[in-house]
Design a protein around this motif. Structure first.
Motif, mmCIF file in Angstrom:
data_model
loop_
_atom_site.group_PDB
_atom_site.id
_atom_site.type_symbol
_atom_site.label_atom_id
_atom_site.label_comp_id
_atom_site.label_asym_id
_atom_site.label_seq_id
_atom_site.Cartn_x
_atom_site.Cartn_y
_atom_site.Cartn_z
ATOM 1 N N VAL B 162 0.876 -1.155 -0.094
ATOM 2 C CA VAL B 162 0.001 -0.140 0.116
ATOM 3 C C VAL B 162 0.942 1.295 -0.138
ATOM 4 C CG1 VAL B 162 -0.332 0.094 2.640
ATOM 5 C CG2 VAL B 162 -2.040 1.106 0.935
ATOM 6 N N ILE B 163 2.117 0.989 0.689
ATOM 7 C CA ILE B 163 2.936 2.296 0.362
ATOM 8 C C ILE B 163 3.563 2.497 -0.858
ATOM 9 C CG2 ILE B 163 5.011 3.282 1.595
ATOM 10 C CD1 ILE B 163 3.001 2.969 3.761
ATOM 11 N N VAL B 164 4.323 1.474 -1.345
ATOM 12 C CA VAL B 164 4.879 1.699 -2.649
ATOM 13 C C VAL B 164 4.002 1.736 -3.731
ATOM 14 C CG1 VAL B 164 6.490 0.754 -4.193
ATOM 15 C CG2 VAL B 164 7.222 0.853 -1.874
ATOM 16 N N PHE B 165 2.929 1.132 -3.815
ATOM 17 C CA PHE B 165 2.101 1.074 -4.796
ATOM 18 C C PHE B 165 0.762 1.889 -4.567
ATOM 19 C CE2 PHE B 165 4.651 -2.935 -5.046
ATOM 20 C CZ PHE B 165 5.168 -2.850 -6.262
ATOM 21 N N HIS B 166 1.044 2.949 -3.780
ATOM 22 C CA HIS B 166 -0.311 3.655 -3.313
ATOM 23 C C HIS B 166 -0.796 4.440 -4.474
ATOM 24 C CE1 HIS B 166 3.013 6.577 -3.587
ATOM 25 N NE2 HIS B 166 2.159 7.596 -3.764
ATOM 26 N N GLU B 167 -0.041 4.530 -5.638
ATOM 27 C CA GLU B 167 -0.701 5.178 -6.826
ATOM 28 C C GLU B 167 -1.891 4.436 -7.414
ATOM 29 O OE1 GLU B 167 -0.166 8.053 -7.980
ATOM 30 O OE2 GLU B 167 1.622 9.027 -7.235
#
Lengths: 498, 331
Positions: B162-167
């Motif tokens: 959820v942090i890195v692929f939040h986009e």
């Protein structure tokens, strides 16, 4: 080290924990070490400049104090004091000039001489602009002036003074603190205050929201359009210029807010740097609410020194224009900044000069200055004027700025908004929608702030379960909708370059 | 003291709530298409142990380019297509090592589109993220160590997407919110991805004119693949399916295969012999469609039956392939 970096998320809790664990009396020493480490994360060498500026202004403070104690006649005393102040200013501004303006001076001198057919071949100097040099230099100089004016006593403890100049939350992009506020707070041992820390946490959250969710999202669109303004003409530029006004506000006030929040964890209250500036009814009011610490610095240490409004109207206007031109130059060694400053100076001079005519018009037309419609119109006009000046601030050169203005005024592509072409500049329709929601939140927060309500205090008055959920959801919202890369690297703050 | 405890608890609960929300949101934000990888991996682990004789490994070129149905229908080969999108050679090695705990194939068909590329000091990507669904945790941990190095931020992104692929909030679909436990698609195709659609390419743009070598990391990965296959008595067939552009590793793969007693089937070289039609056999510039895949599978099937002693699964009653391809009652 950026506030919006993983490094800071590790650094700050460590600083806090150690600060909390060690005796109150030596906490300032720990903060000084942490501040220098924070600064040296960019370029360790340039900490020498920070130290030099600190030593000069510290010594000048002691000297001024010594001169004050001398039993000599008053005129001589003032002369000596002025000499000390001049020495402090010349050496500090000399360093600032060399690192920030040397190539600008060389380039323009060469150009000027070439106009009279004299070819100067002075090579450019290979210098990197030290981060935050304009901020800490001005902060240090304000101390010299404050001691000179007897507003404060000179600080005897070198380390405490060094912390005043280098206090990490506001070191690289302000607020430019005054010795009367920050040095006095540092003089007393700071205690951990849970309520202050809670308030600080909420402030930091708000700052991250402004920076990561709004400013960095807008930056994508603005950079695309301004980066290729010949392709994106007309309404693209109009939208980008309006959004840039929001971007720079959120970027800079985001930094200041995070700085204020971080300082509150350490028991320090920094000054407010922004007070809903885009809700101002005039350009003058805008400047009283925008980058307050710099505006008040210029007012106190330049405008008033130049005579302020005490020497007639013409001189007052000249002083105002001087202040704004210098303020423009303070932002960067480019004529675009000077033009931006000059334009804002001009707005104020024209505004003041036309004040009687405006008053007459209001009374003739029987307009109610307190009505919502009138106020809204004033807010809009002020925004348009300020936003127009941002074009010079954002453009790469004066020539670019005029081309951009030309393109905006000959705009003939209004369909880019309804037909969705505007969504092809890095921000798709969902991002625009999100931006609209966030900007509505920002406007609400600013209106509430102007009414004297502190939202964070309202939140902190709520029941514990509401506070927990509010904070958790806010943190997750920023993490989800903030703009940062896969390596958790986000964009630097715009004001770092100044 | 009581107040301090209360405040500490308050902070803990707040951070606990944040962690809970992020963990719960994480599956929604995983990289696009990796949900399908999970379904495929889950299906693979349901296959009867040691039932597959030919395993197909590699990138999307193999995933979409080798029809297990064709291999079965024409040659009786019991194959499973274990290839997945994006795979660089180190990811392929991971998939091989992971699968060997469940299947002991006689032959490994290894596709080589990304033979030159390995994940080193990498950002968390959909490719690396797909390793999350493999069960050989030791192999996965080693793979992550090689891919991320000491970059703790990448580990954070891997475990908390959820942090890195939040986009990905911007591309969430209904399917992101619905857990599907079984996947018919992978079952009825035995891992192969049938791709429709035609992209017209020109023959002259499918070349191997310019040749390159492999760097030490890629060679090391190949060595490890060879070693693990040797250890498990698995024969290797390397192959490259055709794609738009230049195939730069023909020479190096040819030499490498000869040196290690492996077969190398390069469909760039065999393009005309196999009878690929650049105007009909590609679904896009990189991938074959169902027609192209039939031709690749036909040729590979012939190579397999000519060179290896494989069971004709068509003669095994109630075999897996018959059931999966044609249903329980089909002849």
């Amino acid at each position: 080290m950026l506030f919006n970096s993983v490094g800071f998320l590790i650094f700050f809790p460590i600083v806090l924990l150690v600060w909390f664990a060690i005796p109150e009396k030596i906490r300032y020493l720990w903060l000084l070490a942490a501040s220098y480490y924070f600064y040296m994360c960019w370029n360790a060498k340039y900490a020498v400049l920070l130290l030099t500026s600190t030593v000069i202004t510290y010594a000048s403070g002691l000297l001024l104090e010594k001169v004050k104690g001398l039993e000599i006649d008053e005129i001589k005393k003032i002369r000596y004091k002025k000499a000390v102040v001049a020495l402090s200013f010349v050496s500090n501004l000399g360093i600032l000039c060399y690192f920030k303006y040397i190539n600008f001076i060389i380039f323009n001198l060469t150009k000027a001489f070439s106009l009279i057919n004299i070819n100067l071949s002075v090579p450019a100097v290979d210098v990197i602009l030290p981060v935050g040099i304009s901020f800490y230099t001005f902060q240090a100089l304000s101390y010299t002036m404050d001691v000179y004016r007897d507003d404060i006593y000179a600080e005897k403890n070198f380390f405490r003074y060094a912390l005043f100049v280098s206090f990490f939350p506001q070191l690289v992009a302000g607020p430019i603190e005054r010795s009367k506020n920050l040095l006095r707070q540092l003089a007393a041992p700071r205690k951990f205050d849970y309520d202050m820390a809670r308030e600080g946490f909420l402030l930091m959250l708000w700052g991250f929201f402004l920076k990561l969710v709004i400013a960095d999202r807008i930056a994508i669109f603005v950079d695309t359009v301004y980066g290729d303004y010949t392709q994106y003409g007309g309404y693209y530029l109009i939208v980008a210029t309006v959004l840039f006004a929001v971007q720079i506000y959120c970027d800079f006030s985001g930094y200041s807010t995070i700085a204020m929040g971080a300082a509150m964890f350490l028991g320090i209250r920094l000054m407010e740097n922004f007070n809903a500036p885009y809700l101002s009814l005039s350009v003058g009011e805008f400047w009283r609410n925008w980058h307050i610490s710099l505006t008040s610095w210029f007012k106190d240490y330049l405008y008033i020194q130049l005579g302020g409004s005490r020497k007639g109207k013409a001189r007052k206007y000249l002083n105002k224009m001087t202040v704004f031109l210098v303020s423009g130059l303070w932002h960067g060694a480019q004529f675009t900044y000077v033009a931006w400053g000059g334009l804002n100076g001009l707005y104020q001079i024209i505004g003041e000069a036309l004040q009687p005519a405006r008053d007459k018009a209001v009374s003739l037309l029987r307009l109610n200055r307190k009505s919502i419609g009138h106020r809204l119109a004033c807010v809009l006009i002020t925004f348009v004027l300020v936003d127009f000046s941002w074009i010079f601030f954002r453009a790469q050169s004066i020539n670019d700025a005029f081309n951009i203005i030309g393109s905006m005024f000959s705009a003939d592509n209004p369909w880019i908004i309804p037909d969705g072409s505007i969504y092809g500049c890095g921000l798709d329709v969902n991002n625009f929608r999100l931006l609209a929601v966030c900007m509505a939140i920002l406007t609400f927060a600013d209106i509430v702030k102007r009414r004297g309500i502190k939202i964070r205090e309202v939140i902190l008055r709520q029941d514990y379960w509401f506070r927990w959920i509010f904070i958790a959801v806010s943190v997750c919202f920023i993490l989800l909708f903030g703009k940062y890369g896969k390596r958790l690297d986000s964009a630097a703050f715009i004001y770092f370059q100044f | 003291m009581k107040q301090v405890m209360k405040r500490a608890l308050s902070c803990l609960i707040t951070f606990g709530l944040i962690a809970l929300i992020l963990v719960k949101l994480s599956p929604l934000f995983r990289p696009e298409d990796t949900a399908d990888c999970q379904l495929k991996a889950n299906f693979f682990y349901t296959l009867p142990k040691n039932s597959v004789e030919v395993m197909i490994y590699g990138s999307s070129h193999a995933y979409r380019g080798v029809s297990t149905e064709k291999l079965y229908a024409k040659y009786g080969i019991g194959a499973f297509n274990h290839a997945w999108n994006w795979q660089k050679i180190d990811t392929t090695r991971l998939f091989i090592e992971d699968s060997l705990a469940y299947q002991k194939p006689k032959v490994a068909l290894i596709e080589t589109y990304h033979v030159h590329a390995v994940n080193r000091n990498a950002d968390p990507s959909a490719e690396i993220f797909s390793s999350k669904y493999l069960r050989n945790r030791n192999a996965v941990n080693e793979y992550l160590k090689n891919s991320f190095g000491t970059n703790y931020k990448s580990y954070l992104g891997y475990y908390l997407p959820v942090i890195v692929f939040h986009e990905n909030w911007n591309i969430l679909k209904k399917s992101n919110f619905i857990d599907s436990e079984t996947d018919e698609f992978h079952r009825i195709n035995m891992g192969y991805c049938k791709t429709d659609g035609i992209t017209v390419l020109s023959r002259s743009s499918i070349t191997c004119n310019e040749q390159s070598g492999l760097d030490s990391d890629a060679k090391e990965e190949l060595e490890k693949i060879i070693a693990v296959c040797k250890e498990n008595d698995i024969k290797i067939v390397f192959f490259t399916t055709p794609f738009y552009g230049n195939h730069a590793y023909h020479d190096v793969m040819q030499e490498y295969s000869e040196a290690h007693d492996c077969i190398y089937v390069d469909f760039f070289e065999l393009f005309d012999e196999v009878g690929f039609d650049p105007e009909k056999d590609f679904s896009d510039g990189g991938h074959l469609n169902v027609y192209g895949a039939e031709k690749v599978s036909d040729y590979l099937g012939k190579v397999l039956v000519e060179n290896f002693d494989l069971t004709d699964m068509r003669e095994v009653e109630g075999n897996l392939w018959q059931k999966n391809f044609y249903g329980d009652n089909a002849d």
